[in-house]
Design an enzyme around this catalytic site. Sequence first.
Site, PDB file in Angstrom:
ATOM      1  N   GLU A 123       0.767  -1.283   0.143  1.00 16.88           N
ATOM      2  CA  GLU A 123       0.002  -0.039   0.135  1.00 16.88           C
ATOM      3  C   GLU A 123       0.752   1.219  -0.080  1.00 16.88           C
ATOM      4  OE1 GLU A 123      -2.654  -1.336   3.427  1.00 16.88           O
ATOM      5  OE2 GLU A 123      -3.033  -2.838   2.124  1.00 16.88           O
ATOM      6  N   GLU A 175       4.336 -10.990   0.510  1.00 19.55           N
ATOM      7  CA  GLU A 175       2.857 -10.660   0.329  1.00 19.55           C
ATOM      8  C   GLU A 175       2.420 -10.224  -1.044  1.00 19.55           C
ATOM      9  OE1 GLU A 175       1.304  -8.807   4.487  1.00 19.55           O
ATOM     10  OE2 GLU A 175       2.005  -7.233   3.116  1.00 19.55           O
TER      11      GLU A 175
HETATM   12  C1  PEP Z   1      -1.454  -6.738   5.178  1.00 16.08           C
HETATM   13  O1  PEP Z   1      -1.907  -5.575   4.815  1.00 16.08           O
HETATM   14  O2  PEP Z   1      -0.151  -6.904   5.623  1.00 16.08           O
HETATM   15  C2  PEP Z   1      -2.182  -8.097   4.986  1.00 16.08           C
HETATM   16  C3  PEP Z   1      -1.640  -9.207   4.921  1.00 16.08           C
HETATM   17  O3  PEP Z   1      -3.705  -7.844   4.907  1.00 16.08           O
HETATM   18  P1  PEP Z   1      -4.688  -8.876   5.056  1.00 16.08           P
HETATM   19  O4  PEP Z   1      -4.194 -10.125   6.182  1.00 16.08           O
HETATM   20  O5  PEP Z   1      -5.931  -8.263   5.289  1.00 16.08           O
HETATM   21  O6  PEP Z   1      -4.592  -9.507   3.552  1.00 16.08           O
END
Ligand code: PEP
Length: 248
Positions: A98, A167
């Site tokens: 983000e 991620e």
């Molecule tokens: C994050 O924001 O790092 C994340 C993994 O979000 P979520 O677990 O909601 O997918």
Amino acid sequence: MKKLVVGNWKMHGSRASNAELLQGLVSADLTVTAPRADVVVCPPFVFLSDVAAALKGVAISVGSQDISAQAQGAFTGEVSGLMIRELGVKYAIVGHSERRSYHAESDQLVAEKAKSALSHGLVPIVCVGETLAERESSQTEVVVARQLKAVIDTLGDQLVQIVVAYEPVWAIGTGKTASPEQAQAVHALLRAQLKAAMPQAAAVPLLYGGSVKPDNAVELFAQPDIDGGLIGGAALKAADFVAIARAA
Ligand code: PEP
């Protein structure tokens, strides 16, 4: 390796809701996970001080969601590692997708933030991950390797002191989790890249993040190269976060 479970609260919370969430975590007594997992919560900057004070003497550490690459100076709106270290903060997430997408953070800036975190005694949790378009065009390996390379090139021997979180952007907050096999495949590549850069860096903890929930955590954490999780949405519900920490 001891697991690490990190909750990213993002831009959520208030003094009242934080107190309730922390009460849920403290009363669940996460010290029982301590021999096998370290637990960290990352609230917004403005709540770091309150949260660190509330968790004094509790086996849960505090991290920030970002950090400036600078220590001090005319950088309006920025918060430095030097400042948050004073509050008892131990970790700093850097390069969350983000931040990379909404704030145009480059690979190099993320690497400099990681360096800044280390220079102030904080452990940087460096996030890497591909978008859906990149995965669909078979760019996953290239993208995560490029993101990690900037950090490797910038940190030198300090590489051993970081945490990396894989991620996949398409799995964050979407309810779509990478399968344990998909996640493991990328983690194995990251591990190999770290090891090639510096043999001791093979021990860098590799977290998976992206829609981790109590019902998928056990299987994800059972993968050989998944050393824990970075948890978003589920970190806002005490029962879910506790269940994920216990899964570790
Ligand atoms: C994050 O924001 O790092 C994340 C993994 O979000 P979520 O677990 O909601 O997918």
